[in-house]
Motif scaffolding. Structure first.
Motif, PDB file in Angstrom:
ATOM      1  N   ILE A 144     -11.852   1.905  -5.095  1.00  9.60           N
ATOM      2  CA  ILE A 144     -10.501   1.535  -5.528  1.00  9.60           C
ATOM      3  C   ILE A 144      -9.801   2.805  -5.990  1.00  9.60           C
ATOM      4  O   ILE A 144     -10.338   3.548  -6.818  1.00  9.60           O
ATOM      5  CB  ILE A 144     -10.526   0.462  -6.635  1.00  9.60           C
ATOM      6  CG1 ILE A 144     -11.146  -0.830  -6.077  1.00  9.60           C
ATOM      7  CG2 ILE A 144      -9.113   0.189  -7.166  1.00  9.60           C
ATOM      8  CD1 ILE A 144     -11.299  -1.964  -7.069  1.00  9.60           C
ATOM      9  N   LEU A 145      -8.626   3.064  -5.413  1.00  7.73           N
ATOM     10  CA  LEU A 145      -7.838   4.263  -5.743  1.00  7.73           C
ATOM     11  C   LEU A 145      -6.750   3.855  -6.708  1.00  7.73           C
ATOM     12  O   LEU A 145      -5.988   2.933  -6.404  1.00  7.73           O
ATOM     13  CB  LEU A 145      -7.155   4.793  -4.482  1.00  7.73           C
ATOM     14  CG  LEU A 145      -8.029   5.158  -3.289  1.00  7.73           C
ATOM     15  CD1 LEU A 145      -7.152   5.335  -2.054  1.00  7.73           C
ATOM     16  CD2 LEU A 145      -8.790   6.436  -3.598  1.00  7.73           C
ATOM     17  N   SER A 146      -6.648   4.518  -7.854  1.00  5.51           N
ATOM     18  CA  SER A 146      -5.537   4.134  -8.734  1.00  5.51           C
ATOM     19  C   SER A 146      -4.232   4.764  -8.260  1.00  5.51           C
ATOM     20  O   SER A 146      -3.149   4.268  -8.558  1.00  5.51           O
ATOM     21  CB  SER A 146      -5.830   4.506 -10.182  1.00  5.51           C
ATOM     22  OG  SER A 146      -6.153   5.849 -10.257  1.00  5.51           O
ATOM     23  N   ASP A 147      -4.328   5.822  -7.470  1.00  2.06           N
ATOM     24  CA  ASP A 147      -3.141   6.515  -6.960  1.00  2.06           C
ATOM     25  C   ASP A 147      -3.525   7.084  -5.595  1.00  2.06           C
ATOM     26  O   ASP A 147      -4.622   7.618  -5.434  1.00  2.06           O
ATOM     27  CB  ASP A 147      -2.790   7.657  -7.940  1.00  2.06           C
ATOM     28  CG  ASP A 147      -1.488   8.352  -7.595  1.00  2.06           C
ATOM     29  OD1 ASP A 147      -1.342   8.856  -6.465  1.00  2.06           O
ATOM     30  OD2 ASP A 147      -0.612   8.400  -8.475  1.00  2.06           O
ATOM     31  N   LEU A 148      -2.621   7.002  -4.640  1.00  4.09           N
ATOM     32  CA  LEU A 148      -2.938   7.502  -3.291  1.00  4.09           C
ATOM     33  C   LEU A 148      -3.264   8.997  -3.293  1.00  4.09           C
ATOM     34  O   LEU A 148      -3.958   9.476  -2.396  1.00  4.09           O
ATOM     35  CB  LEU A 148      -1.769   7.258  -2.343  1.00  4.09           C
ATOM     36  CG  LEU A 148      -1.674   5.902  -1.644  1.00  4.09           C
ATOM     37  CD1 LEU A 148      -0.701   6.015  -0.483  1.00  4.09           C
ATOM     38  CD2 LEU A 148      -3.011   5.396  -1.154  1.00  4.09           C
ATOM     39  N   ALA A 149      -2.765   9.723  -4.302  1.00  7.66           N
ATOM     40  CA  ALA A 149      -3.035  11.171  -4.367  1.00  7.66           C
ATOM     41  C   ALA A 149      -4.540  11.449  -4.427  1.00  7.66           C
ATOM     42  O   ALA A 149      -4.987  12.544  -4.060  1.00  7.66           O
ATOM     43  CB  ALA A 149      -2.319  11.792  -5.562  1.00  7.66           C
ATOM     44  N   THR A 177       0.840  -1.202   0.000  1.00  8.51           N
ATOM     45  CA  THR A 177       0.000   0.000   0.000  1.00  8.51           C
ATOM     46  C   THR A 177       0.872   1.248   0.000  1.00  8.51           C
ATOM     47  O   THR A 177       0.694   2.140  -0.833  1.00  8.51           O
ATOM     48  CB  THR A 177      -0.933   0.006   1.232  1.00  8.51           C
ATOM     49  OG1 THR A 177      -1.759  -1.155   1.175  1.00  8.51           O
ATOM     50  CG2 THR A 177      -1.801   1.247   1.262  1.00  8.51           C
ATOM     51  N   LEU A 178       1.815   1.302   0.945  1.00  9.27           N
ATOM     52  CA  LEU A 178       2.723   2.452   1.022  1.00  9.27           C
ATOM     53  C   LEU A 178       4.072   2.122   0.388  1.00  9.27           C
ATOM     54  O   LEU A 178       4.690   2.968  -0.255  1.00  9.27           O
ATOM     55  CB  LEU A 178       2.937   2.871   2.482  1.00  9.27           C
ATOM     56  CG  LEU A 178       1.675   3.293   3.252  1.00  9.27           C
ATOM     57  CD1 LEU A 178       2.046   3.658   4.685  1.00  9.27           C
ATOM     58  CD2 LEU A 178       0.976   4.454   2.565  1.00  9.27           C
ATOM     59  N   PRO A 225       3.955   5.812  -5.721  1.00 10.10           N
ATOM     60  CA  PRO A 225       3.850   7.228  -6.072  1.00 10.10           C
ATOM     61  C   PRO A 225       3.045   8.043  -5.052  1.00 10.10           C
ATOM     62  O   PRO A 225       2.007   7.586  -4.589  1.00 10.10           O
ATOM     63  CB  PRO A 225       3.143   7.211  -7.432  1.00 10.10           C
ATOM     64  CG  PRO A 225       3.489   5.875  -8.008  1.00 10.10           C
ATOM     65  CD  PRO A 225       3.583   4.928  -6.837  1.00 10.10           C
ATOM     66  N   HIS A 226       3.567   9.212  -4.748  1.00  5.54           N
ATOM     67  CA  HIS A 226       2.905  10.236  -3.930  1.00  5.54           C
ATOM     68  C   HIS A 226       2.708   9.878  -2.462  1.00  5.54           C
ATOM     69  O   HIS A 226       1.990  10.579  -1.744  1.00  5.54           O
ATOM     70  CB  HIS A 226       1.543  10.632  -4.547  1.00  5.54           C
ATOM     71  CG  HIS A 226       1.663  11.031  -5.975  1.00  5.54           C
ATOM     72  ND1 HIS A 226       1.003  10.410  -7.014  1.00  5.54           N
ATOM     73  CD2 HIS A 226       2.436  11.977  -6.555  1.00  5.54           C
ATOM     74  CE1 HIS A 226       1.345  10.957  -8.156  1.00  5.54           C
ATOM     75  NE2 HIS A 226       2.223  11.915  -7.913  1.00  5.54           N
ATOM     76  N   VAL A 227       3.325   8.809  -1.988  1.00  2.22           N
ATOM     77  CA  VAL A 227       3.097   8.392  -0.595  1.00  2.22           C
ATOM     78  C   VAL A 227       3.508   9.494   0.384  1.00  2.22           C
ATOM     79  O   VAL A 227       2.712   9.897   1.238  1.00  2.22           O
ATOM     80  CB  VAL A 227       3.845   7.071  -0.287  1.00  2.22           C
ATOM     81  CG1 VAL A 227       3.928   6.810   1.209  1.00  2.22           C
ATOM     82  CG2 VAL A 227       3.142   5.915  -0.988  1.00  2.22           C
ATOM     83  N   ARG A 228       4.723   9.976   0.261  1.00  6.60           N
ATOM     84  CA  ARG A 228       5.181  10.971   1.242  1.00  6.60           C
ATOM     85  C   ARG A 228       4.340  12.259   1.164  1.00  6.60           C
ATOM     86  O   ARG A 228       3.903  12.783   2.185  1.00  6.60           O
ATOM     87  CB  ARG A 228       6.664  11.295   1.011  1.00  6.60           C
ATOM     88  CG  ARG A 228       7.267  12.168   2.102  1.00  6.60           C
ATOM     89  CD  ARG A 228       8.739  12.450   1.854  1.00  6.60           C
ATOM     90  NE  ARG A 228       9.491  11.254   1.551  1.00  6.60           N
ATOM     91  CZ  ARG A 228       9.860  10.353   2.464  1.00  6.60           C
ATOM     92  NH1 ARG A 228       9.575  10.549   3.733  1.00  6.60           N
ATOM     93  NH2 ARG A 228      10.513   9.268   2.107  1.00  6.60           N
ATOM     94  N   GLU A 229       4.079  12.714  -0.059  1.00 13.04           N
ATOM     95  CA  GLU A 229       3.305  13.948  -0.218  1.00 13.04           C
ATOM     96  C   GLU A 229       1.907  13.802   0.399  1.00 13.04           C
ATOM     97  O   GLU A 229       1.403  14.722   1.050  1.00 13.04           O
ATOM     98  CB  GLU A 229       3.132  14.305  -1.710  1.00 13.04           C
ATOM     99  CG  GLU A 229       4.418  14.567  -2.465  1.00 13.04           C
ATOM    100  CD  GLU A 229       4.992  13.302  -3.120  1.00 13.04           C
ATOM    101  OE1 GLU A 229       5.150  12.279  -2.415  1.00 13.04           O
ATOM    102  OE2 GLU A 229       5.304  13.348  -4.316  1.00 13.04           O
ATOM    103  N   VAL A 230       1.293  12.653   0.174  1.00 13.99           N
ATOM    104  CA  VAL A 230      -0.068  12.444   0.681  1.00 13.99           C
ATOM    105  C   VAL A 230      -0.069  12.400   2.206  1.00 13.99           C
ATOM    106  O   VAL A 230      -0.907  13.036   2.862  1.00 13.99           O
ATOM    107  CB  VAL A 230      -0.680  11.155   0.075  1.00 13.99           C
ATOM    108  CG1 VAL A 230      -1.951  10.745   0.804  1.00 13.99           C
ATOM    109  CG2 VAL A 230      -0.951  11.363  -1.409  1.00 13.99           C
TER     110      VAL A 230
END
Ligand SMILES: O=C(O)COP(=O)(O)O
Length: 223
Positions: A213-218, A14-15, A99-104
């Motif tokens: 369902i999220l295609s991207d965590l953002a 996930t992360l 992708p985008h884990v830290r930013e989110v």
């Protein structure tokens, strides 16, 4: 998208994409005991129940013996301590944030949401992985596979986070990648959204029926 006051995140799949270094550590261990190595796809399908369970699956597969036989074997403790040593050496070597884990995570914190990690990975490995990726300070709470007497799909870890943060369950969201995560969230009565790129024991995540369902965590940041 609705917003929440508590976000509970699964870790592996996930992360962080951990499967390559988990596979390396499994094969370090199998080689050390003169057992045949396992393939990446196979090892990835064993992720989700914690690393001790994954090792037991790998040993049963390599030795062509029953899982119960591995569990009862006198040599399991020695093999597990070797695996632990190899895996701690490998933690952070080939894993990558999705992708985008830290930013989110940073953006959710900036919105004053509480963040919890609820993983089946044992705490010593979760700590090593979070340190390797500089994620440790981003979580208010960490519930690992050995923190409580039970682990996911038991809802105890989620319940613990709800009571520690005093967030009502309808204001909490679980974000995971597997049927184990969906089952834990359902039993705790919290919403569950899932990413399709993680590890769901070889099944498509849609079959586990998450709420979204999220295609991207953002997408968690979409208002
Ligand atoms: O160690 C594992 O099996 C991974 O656990 P997680 O998917 O709950 O983070």
């Amino acid at each position: 998208m609705p917003t929440f006051d508590l976000y509970l995140f699964d870790l592996d799949g996930t992360l962080v994409d951990t499967a390559p270094e988990v596979c390396d550590a499994v094969n370090d261990t199998l080689r050390r005991f003169d057992l045949p190595e396992a393939g990446q796809v196979q090892v990835t399908e064993w992720i989700g129940h914690g690393m001790q369970e994954l090792l037991i699956q790998a040993l049963a597969h390599a030795g062509q013996i029953a899982v119960a036989t591995v569990r009862g074997s006198d040599s399991l403790a020695l093999i597990a301590s070797e695996f632990s040593r190899y895996y701690l050496q490998r933690c952070g070597s080939r894993s990558q944030l999705y992708p985008h884990v830290r930013e989110v995570l940073l953006a959710l914190r900036a919105r004053n949401a509480k963040l919890a990690l609820v993983t089946n990975k044992e705490s010593r490995y979760a700590a090593a992985l979070l340190t390797a990726h500089a994620l440790t300070p981003l979580f208010d709470l960490q519930i690992c596979g050995d923190t409580l007497p039970s682990r996911k799909p038991d809802p105890a870890g989620i319940e613990h986070c709800l009571s520690a943060t005093q967030v009502p369950r309808e204001r909490a969201l679980f974000v995971g990648d597997s049927s184990i995560d969906v089952a834990a969230a359902r039993q705790a009565g919290v919403a569950v959204w899932a990413v399709p790129y993680g590890y769901n024991m070889g099944q498509a995540i849609a079959e586990s029926r998450p709420d979204r369902i999220l295609s991207d965590l953002a997408e968690l940041l979409d208002e």
